[in-house]
Design an enzyme around this catalytic site. Structure first.
Site, short mmCIF file in Angstrom:
data_model
loop_
_atom_site.label_atom_id
_atom_site.label_comp_id
_atom_site.label_asym_id
_atom_site.label_seq_id
_atom_site.Cartn_x
_atom_site.Cartn_y
_atom_site.Cartn_z
CG ASP A 79 1.06 -4.29 43.09
OD1 ASP A 79 0.07 -4.13 42.35
OD2 ASP A 79 2.22 -4.04 42.74
CG HIS A 104 2.50 -1.00 37.03
ND1 HIS A 104 2.79 -2.31 37.36
CD2 HIS A 104 3.19 -0.73 35.89
CE1 HIS A 104 3.62 -2.81 36.47
NE2 HIS A 104 3.87 -1.88 35.55
#
Length: 385
Positions: free
Chosen positions: A165, A135
């Protein structure tokens, strides 16, 4: 709802994008494309997936949701039918998954050689970690970016998932897609865009590399020009427990800062490095003497480079953002407008996020020219929520 193609108002109007739904940066990239006018069809698994959907998930706005059982080879044929007339495909699967499903780059280019095939991953399509889970904070950790974040010398602090992200991920995917589309107009050939968050984050952090190469960078937190190492680029608490951001780097801005603070006669000079601790204490004590609202009233609109730090609930009401309509209420939600802005082809927010995966299966597939949608639904290849 009725779905018609070509309804976008932005500069990408007429562009057709097939999105193989994922979470985080992939949907954000497709939101950007849809905001800018592209027709995006979002292909989801029946029932959706965790963190991916719901009627308040703004990352899914502006495009219909179609549920296909991609484990059925017949569903892959539906995707390839969509690809035949598309300009772009975006997917965020682990490397090799789309190939196993029969919708990998070779499969898609066989039916549409001009297709730009955008791939969004954390680690990239190859390398020792390519098949590992991860992540945002993991990706920015190995690039050197997370190490320097925050003003706590004892440990780094991560800024939710903005840096990896969306900063190093979706933003670079969109850049890559647009560049590949321009090239395809010249060559007549599509290509694969391998957008890895590790690559984008490293590129995003280029200025830190430059500081390190110049010898003017200390590899620790709160020790450099832009990380709180200098007192005139830092955060200070106010008397009501809120905070002000201070970014007075240039000499003229520093002068405005100390003048408005009322400490010009007692504050050390900006270049007086040996007295930075004294300067920081002066700033700390002075900002602590008034409320945030009082400091905002004093500083806002000046050249001191000082702004109040406010939560998003207050940001949507900030006079500057209200004047620019940076946030608007659409479909019962306050949300950011499309960005950036254009002088002629103004982007707009079209449809709200789907309530469930497959909410628009029938209408969207029919609008995109897929034959025998009833048969697909009857056989469970496609699912209508």
């Amino acid at each position: 709802m009725t779905i018609e193609l070509g309804q976008g108002t932005g500069p990408l109007r007429g562009l057709k994008v097939v999105e193989i739904a994922g979470i985080g940066p992939g949907p954000h990239a497709c939101m950007i494309l849809a905001d800018l006018g592209a027709d995006v069809i979002r292909i989801e698994r029946p029932g959706g997936q965790a963190l991916a959907g719901g009627e308040t998930m703004l990352l899914n706005r502006g495009r219909p949701s179609v549920a296909l059982n991609l484990k059925d080879p017949a569903a892959a044929q539906v995707v390839l039918e969509l690809v035949k007339d598309a300009d772009v495909l975006v997917e965020g699967m682990r490397p090799g998954v789309c190939e196993r499903l029969g919708i990998g780059p070779a499969d898609c280019h066989a039916v549409n050689p001009k297709l730009v095939y955008g791939r969004m991953t954390g680690w990239g399509q190859e390398g020792p970690l390519a098949q590992a889970a991860g992540h945002d904070m993991n990706y920015i950790a190995i690039t050197g970016a997370l190490f320097g974040l925050g003003q706590d010398k004892s440990r780094p602090h991560f800024p939710t998932n903005l840096v990896g992200d969306f900063g190093g991920g979706s933003t670079y995917l969109v850049i890559g897609i647009l560049a590949a589309l321009l090239e395809a107009k010249v060559s007549g050939q599509g290509q694969v865009v391998d957008a890895a968050i590790v690559d984008g984050t490293a590129h995003l952090n280029a200025m830190t590399n430059a500081f390190a190469a110049s010898g003017g960078y200390r590899e620790e937190r709160a020790a450099n020009l832009l990380d709180g190492g200098v007192p005139f680029y830092d955060i200070y608490e106010t008397s009501d427990g809120k905070h002000m951001s201070v970014g007075a780097l240039e000499a003229q801005f520093f002068d405005a800062l100390v003048t408005l603070l009322g400490v010009k006669d007692t504050c050390p000079g900006q270049a007086d490095l040996d007295r930075y601790d004294e300067m920081r204490q002066i700033f700390t004590d002075t900002f602590k003497s008034r409320t945030q609202a009082e400091w905002i009233e004093l500083f806002e609109g000046t050249d001191a480079c000082v702004a109040g730090i406010v939560p998003i609930s207050e940001a949507v009401r900030h006079p500057h953002l209200v004047a620019r309509e940076t946030f608007v209420e659409r479909h019962g939600m306050m949300q950011p407008q499309p960005a950036p802005r254009f002088s002629r082809t103004t982007p707009s927010i079209t449809t709200p996020p789907s309530k469930a995966a497959g909410e628009h299966t029938r209408e969207a597939l029919e609008a995109w020219g897929i034959a025998d949608v009833d048969g697909l639904l009857e056989r469970g290849i496609a699912v209508q929520a």
